[in-house]
Write an enzyme that holds these catalytic residues in place. Structure first.
Site, PDB file in Angstrom:
ATOM      1  N   GLN A 259      -1.640   1.526  -2.634  1.00 41.82           N
ATOM      2  CA  GLN A 259      -2.967   1.985  -2.217  1.00 41.82           C
ATOM      3  C   GLN A 259      -3.118   2.015  -0.696  1.00 41.82           C
ATOM      4  OE1 GLN A 259      -5.574   3.365  -3.669  1.00 41.82           O
ATOM      5  NE2 GLN A 259      -4.654   3.408  -5.700  1.00 41.82           N
ATOM      6  N   SER A 260      -2.036   2.227   0.010  1.00 43.08           N
ATOM      7  CA  SER A 260      -2.052   2.217   1.477  1.00 43.08           C
ATOM      8  C   SER A 260      -2.958   3.299   2.076  1.00 43.08           C
ATOM      9  CB  SER A 260      -0.621   2.415   1.977  1.00 43.08           C
ATOM     10  OG  SER A 260      -0.617   2.703   3.357  1.00 43.08           O
ATOM     11  N   ASN A 261      -3.881   2.871   2.924  1.00 41.58           N
ATOM     12  CA  ASN A 261      -4.700   3.832   3.671  1.00 41.58           C
ATOM     13  C   ASN A 261      -3.844   4.579   4.686  1.00 41.58           C
ATOM     14  OD1 ASN A 261      -7.357   3.057   2.627  1.00 41.58           O
ATOM     15  ND2 ASN A 261      -7.008   1.121   3.705  1.00 41.58           N
TER      16      ASN A 261
END
Ligand SMILES: *Cc1c(COP(=O)(O)O)cnc(C)c1O
Length: 314
Positions: A68-70
């Site tokens: 879920q890396s921005n």
């Protein structure tokens, strides 16, 4: 040297109700508003990193992060804006039908799943892939975790110059931000040092790494920024990193973090994220409660993270 990708300057907002309730003057730099799909702090770093990548004729971008890396999502977004191929090396674990990952997929990013062990030596993984792609004729540009090298950190050096036009920074006692890979903190610290401003930066560590790791990393990043011709005094950096608000694990909010997200949303219509800004905001409230001080919180974004953890939040 820098592309213009983010909507700048982002506004500074006074949170009147929370200021009154918690007994200090609370301002927010709305860097959650830098873009839409490219929103948050990473796009400020990517303005520099992609300028470099394009100058070097890159055709493929590699970067890494959690599922879920921005950062991975913002990198995929910018790469596609320039029609570049993008490969994301994502650590296993986390929601795969929602949030940032969904956007990565829509943007057509190529995703390589890596184990925790592979992630520990991601530089070697990058080298291997780089070799394979280069033999196929691609020009590969690697962006490190969080976009946090000295070049990327210039994005937050600039935020201080931007803030200096918006507010009288001498009236503030502190700036607070979340710390994931350290580039945001390093840039802010460098900017204040450059302007000779005395206010301190409090970095709230949300990772499992110790604060001492980031203290060293910030010094290294700031030293590296001197290569871009900036007058910086590395022995006089005014910052602190706290480990007290890490919560149960990286990307896992505590019950208190969940409560903060709900409180800030309902009282100020400001949405914090469960991975970074909720923890940093809680750290700020506990540190400055009833101090009467004037504090600026940098809202670094992360909105899509709430959708990936919806069940936890309602
Ligand atoms: C990456 C990130 C941070 C941390 O910034 P670093 O420069 O990596 O320390 C903070 N908040 C959000 C929402 C992020 O995505």
């Amino acid at each position: 040297m820098r592309l213009d990708l983010a909507f700048k300057p982002t506004p500074v907002q006074h949170l009147k109700r929370l200021s009154k309730e918690y007994g200090f003057e609370l301002y927010v730099k709305r860097d959650d508003l830098t873009e839409l799909v490219g929103s948050g702090n990473k796009i400020r770093k990517l303005e520099y990193l992609f300028a470099d990548a394009l100058r070097k004729g890159a055709t493929t971008i590699l970067t890494c992060g959690g599922v879920q890396s921005n950062h991975a999502r913002a990198t995929a977004y910018v790469a596609r804006r320039f029609g570049l191929r993008v490969v994301l090396f994502l650590r296993r674990g986390g929601e795969r039908e929602n949030g940032n990952y969904l956007l990565d997929r829509l943007l057509g990013a190529e995703i390589v799943e890596v184990t925790e062990e592979e992630y520990e030596k991601i530089d070697e993984v990058f080298e291997e892939y780089k070799g394979i792609l280069e033999r196929k004729g691609e020009r590969v540009y690697v962006i490190p975790e969080g976009g946090s090298n000295s070049l990327g950190a210039l994005g937050y050096f600039n935020v201080v110059l931007e803030l200096n036009e918006q507010q009288n920074l001498e009236e503030f006692d502190a700036i607070v931000c979340a710390v994931g890979s350290g580039g945001t903190l390093a840039g802010l610290v460098a900017g204040l040092n450059f302007l000779g401003l005395k206010l301190k930066v409090l970095g709230v560590n949300v990772t499992k790494r110790p604060a001492s790791f980031f203290v060293e990393k910030v010094k290294e990043l700031v030293s590296g920024m001197k290569e871009y011709g900036l007058q910086l005094n590395v022995s006089e950096l005014n910052f602190e990193v706290t480990d007290e608000f890490q919560g149960p694990a990286y990307a896992v909010p505590s019950d208190e973090d969940v409560a903060i997200i709900k409180e800030v949303a309902s009282k100020e219509a400001l949405i914090l994220d469960p991975v970074y800004t909720a923890k940093a905001f809680r750290g700020m409230l506990q540190t400055y409660e009833n101090s009467g001080k004037k504090v600026l919180f940098v809202h670094t974004g992360g909105l899509f993270g709430i959708f990936a953890q919806a069940r936890r939040l309602i």
